[in-house]
Design an enzyme around this catalytic site. Structure first.
Site, short mmCIF file in Angstrom:
data_model
loop_
_atom_site.label_atom_id
_atom_site.label_comp_id
_atom_site.label_asym_id
_atom_site.label_seq_id
_atom_site.Cartn_x
_atom_site.Cartn_y
_atom_site.Cartn_z
N TRP A 87 0.83 -1.22 0.00
CA TRP A 87 0.00 0.00 0.00
C TRP A 87 0.85 1.26 0.00
O TRP A 87 1.85 1.33 0.73
CB TRP A 87 -0.85 0.00 1.27
CG TRP A 87 -1.48 1.30 1.60
CD1 TRP A 87 -0.91 2.36 2.27
CD2 TRP A 87 -2.81 1.73 1.26
NE1 TRP A 87 -1.80 3.40 2.36
CE2 TRP A 87 -2.97 3.04 1.76
CE3 TRP A 87 -3.87 1.12 0.58
CZ2 TRP A 87 -4.15 3.77 1.61
CZ3 TRP A 87 -5.06 1.83 0.45
CH2 TRP A 87 -5.19 3.14 0.95
N ILE A 88 0.47 2.26 -0.79
CA ILE A 88 1.00 3.61 -0.58
C ILE A 88 -0.14 4.62 -0.57
O ILE A 88 -1.17 4.43 -1.22
CB ILE A 88 2.07 4.04 -1.61
CG1 ILE A 88 1.51 4.41 -2.97
CG2 ILE A 88 3.14 2.98 -1.77
CD1 ILE A 88 2.52 5.15 -3.83
N ASN A 89 0.08 5.71 0.20
CA ASN A 89 -0.80 6.87 0.04
C ASN A 89 0.04 8.14 -0.15
O ASN A 89 0.88 8.16 -1.07
CB ASN A 89 -1.92 6.96 1.07
CG ASN A 89 -1.56 6.91 2.53
OD1 ASN A 89 -1.04 5.91 3.01
ND2 ASN A 89 -1.86 7.96 3.26
N ASP A 90 -0.17 9.16 0.61
CA ASP A 90 0.33 10.50 0.29
C ASP A 90 1.80 10.59 -0.11
O ASP A 90 2.66 9.97 0.51
CB ASP A 90 0.18 11.43 1.51
CG ASP A 90 -1.15 11.31 2.20
OD1 ASP A 90 -2.03 10.58 1.72
OD2 ASP A 90 -1.32 11.95 3.25
N TRP A 106 -4.27 0.00 4.04
CA TRP A 106 -3.67 1.03 4.87
C TRP A 106 -3.36 0.48 6.26
O TRP A 106 -4.17 -0.24 6.84
CB TRP A 106 -4.62 2.23 4.97
CG TRP A 106 -4.03 3.39 5.71
CD1 TRP A 106 -3.27 4.38 5.19
CD2 TRP A 106 -4.14 3.67 7.11
NE1 TRP A 106 -2.90 5.26 6.18
CE2 TRP A 106 -3.41 4.84 7.37
CE3 TRP A 106 -4.77 3.03 8.19
CZ2 TRP A 106 -3.31 5.41 8.65
CZ3 TRP A 106 -4.66 3.58 9.45
CH2 TRP A 106 -3.94 4.76 9.68
N ARG A 163 -2.80 17.32 11.95
CA ARG A 163 -1.71 16.62 11.28
C ARG A 163 -1.22 17.27 9.99
O ARG A 163 -1.81 18.22 9.50
CB ARG A 163 -2.12 15.17 10.98
CG ARG A 163 -3.40 15.02 10.19
CD ARG A 163 -3.80 13.53 10.09
NE ARG A 163 -5.02 13.36 9.34
CZ ARG A 163 -6.23 13.35 9.87
NH1 ARG A 163 -6.39 13.51 11.17
NH2 ARG A 163 -7.31 13.19 9.12
N ASP A 164 -0.14 16.72 9.45
CA ASP A 164 0.40 17.02 8.12
C ASP A 164 1.05 18.42 8.02
O ASP A 164 0.59 19.27 7.24
CB ASP A 164 -0.68 16.86 7.04
CG ASP A 164 -1.46 15.56 7.17
OD1 ASP A 164 -0.89 14.59 7.72
OD2 ASP A 164 -2.62 15.49 6.72
N GLU A 208 -6.82 18.15 5.67
CA GLU A 208 -5.62 17.32 5.68
C GLU A 208 -4.61 17.92 4.69
O GLU A 208 -4.98 18.59 3.73
CB GLU A 208 -5.94 15.89 5.23
CG GLU A 208 -6.88 15.15 6.17
CD GLU A 208 -7.02 13.67 5.80
OE1 GLU A 208 -6.86 12.82 6.70
OE2 GLU A 208 -7.29 13.35 4.63
#
Ligand code: FRU
Length: 534
Positions: A19-22, A46, A145-146, A200
């Site tokens: 899995w990958i996200n951002d 995730w 976050r972020d 986000e």
């Protein structure tokens, strides 16, 4: 299985598996582009998130390194979540990222490269004084976050913004610091809005127009959990008040400007000093089922990096795939002056590999008289309009465009198309990417995406369409980058046979393809194996 192999991309960024996200912490440092990403080392759903790390010299071919951040401390052992890189003067890059701490609170941490003479910055270390910033007071520990890349104010203090939900409002909370380690929260957020919840992955930067006027505007981008889409505002940055002030305050997020109308989220940009451009990456999640992802052994890709800049009108951003992607083109097909009459379906036979291609088409409109009137209510929900007035429904000026990844019998296809509407004394162009017939397989998410483009048809009666096709992804750019739609599709034809490219017109007026160029795309070298160890 055959299925999993054919849906894997050939020139988009993805790790070998899982899995990958951002996209996280993009930067250019000493001749090397760095890209980090949210990664699950243990599977294709995730979870257990750490920072994967890859490097490149052309933003297209990538070398995979060891993960940069692992879940190793009390302030990140439930996850090393999204964040940014900042290059502190004179020459030292640092990472700020969100840790999901041992009590599942979202806290902000810092990490430093272990060895600044290693151009790949392979190893990163976290100081024992983490976390730097905790969710105290009115901050909700699960909506905080972020952190963005830092910037310096006139007072020489560093600033960052952190995404949050504050008293029910989406917000980018501002912090200031002398040393990038001790942070003080500013009285007011950089910006907030009651039109949405949690923001986000905020991104904040100046955008410059091309040419002499060099108009500059500030961009505040936010990712909304309620829609899974990226939005932005253009405005001023009032430094003395430390506030972002949008040019237009719009209290309905459905009318906010969009980075991409499709499957595209958590985007992040960086300034590329080598080529004096701002480059944007986005995450495109899968539209198949979780069980498909487990079967494939992977999920999530990043979009082809885009240059992003301000339109000369100062009213919107423009985006275009970075020029480096053109190095993958081969076997050029070039067609000219093809009339598409009502009902035309024209196959581009010369394109041999329509599942791994780059297509640039220009449509010339002979006549706008038959443009249908626009109902202003449609502006709130262009996606619904794309569904109702589909590619196969007869119209006035359009629908016309391309049928991509089509099966030989055309039962499967993704239609990317335009339709022109009349609104008072001008025209509005609807751009759609309709996935509803993209695959005959069950269990897929197959929406129609769309949005309105601001193209001046009175000045020039032309609309261009660029499309990057790569197995399970179609990235479309309408009107020279005025509108972008990323779509994920899983045609059965990819596994059982070939796919084809067609142009079509179902409007009642003839439209001309003034030019169409198409290329087969080479495979890029993407994260094949770890070839550098520290
Ligand atoms: C956005 C996001 C971020 C978070 C990360 C966790 O997709 O939810 O807000 O930091 O992903 O993986």
């Amino acid at each position: 299985s055959i299925v999993s192999k054919q849906y894997r991309t050939a020139y988009h960024f993805q790790p070998p598996k899982n899995w990958i996200n951002d996209p996280n912490g993009p930067m250019y440092y000493k001749g090397i582009y760095h890209l980090f990403y949210q990664y699950n080392p243990n599977g294709s759903l995730w979870g257990d998130i750490i920072w994967g790390h890859s490097v490149s010299t052309d933003l297209i071919n990538w070398i995979r390194l060891e993960p940069a951040l692992d879940r190793t401390t009390p302030s990140d052992n439930n996850g090393c979540w999204s964040g940014s890189a900042t290059i502190l003067a004179p020459d030292s890059p640092v990472i700020l990222y969100t840790g999901s701490d041992s009590s599942n609170r979202q806290v902000q941490n810092i990490a430093f490269p272990v060895n600044l003479t290693d151009p790949y910055l392979t190893k990163w270390t976290k100081p024992a004084y983490n976390p730097l910033i905790e969710p105290v007071g009115d901050l909700n520990s699960s909506e905080f976050r972020d952190p963005t890349t830092g910037w310096v104010g006139k007072d020489n203090l560093w600033r960052i913004a952190i995404g949050a939900e504050l008293q029910g409002k989406g917000a980018a909370i501002l912090y200031k610091s002398k040393d990038f380690v001790h942070w003080v929260r500013a009285k007011d957020p950089l910006h907030s809005s009651s039109a949405s919840g949690m923001w986000e992955c905020p991104d904040f930067y100046p955008a410059v127009a091309e040419g002499d006027g060099s108009e500059t505007k500030y961009v505040l981008k936010m990712s909304l959990t309620e829609t899974g889409m990226d939005y932005y505002m253009l405005g001023k940055y009032e430094e003395d008040r430390d506030a972002f002030v949008p040019d237009n305050v719009v209290d309905d997020y459905r009318l906010w400007a969009r980075i991409d109308f499709g499957k595209f989220y958590a985007s992040k940009s960086f300034f590329d000093p080598q080529k004096h451009r701002r480059v944007l990456y986005g995450w495109s999640s899968e539209s198949d089922s979780a069980s498909d992802d487990v079967a494939k052994g992977w999920a999530g890709i990043h979009t082809i990096p885009r240059t992003i800049w301000l339109d000369n009108s100062g009213k919107q951003l423009l985006q275009w795939p970075i020029e480096e992607v053109e190095s993958l083109r081969k076997d050029e097909v070039h067609l000219q002056d093809i009339d598409l009459n009502t009902g035309a379906v024209f196959e581009v036979k010369e394109l041999k590999e329509a599942s791994q291609a780059d297509v640039e088409a220009e449509f010339e409109l002979y006549n706008l008289e038959r443009a249908e009137p626009l109902d202003p209510n449609w502006l709130l929900d262009p996606q619904k309009l794309c569904e109702e007035q589909s590619a196969s429904a007869p119209g006035g000026v359009g629908p016309f465009g391309l049928l991509l990844l089509a099966s030989d019998d055309l039962v499967e296809h993704t239609a990317v198309y335009f339709k022109v509407y009349r609104s008072q004394n001008s025209y509005m162009v609807l751009m759609c990417s309709d996935q509803r017939r993209s695959s005959s397989r069950p269990g897929l998410y197959k929406p129609a995406y769309g949005g309105f483009l601001d193209v001046d048809l009175q000045k020039e009666r032309k609309i261009s369409l660029r499309t990057l096709i790569d197995h399970s992804v179609i990235e479309s750019f309408g009107g020279g980058g005025r509108g972008c739609i990323t779509a994920r599709v899983y045609p059965e034809a990819l596994c059982t046979g070939s796919t084809y490219l067609h142009a079509f017109n179902n409007g009642s007026t003839t439209v001309k393809i003034s030019t169409l160029k198409a290329w087969k795309m080479r495979r890029a070298k993407i994260n094949e194996n770890i070839s550098i160890r520290s």
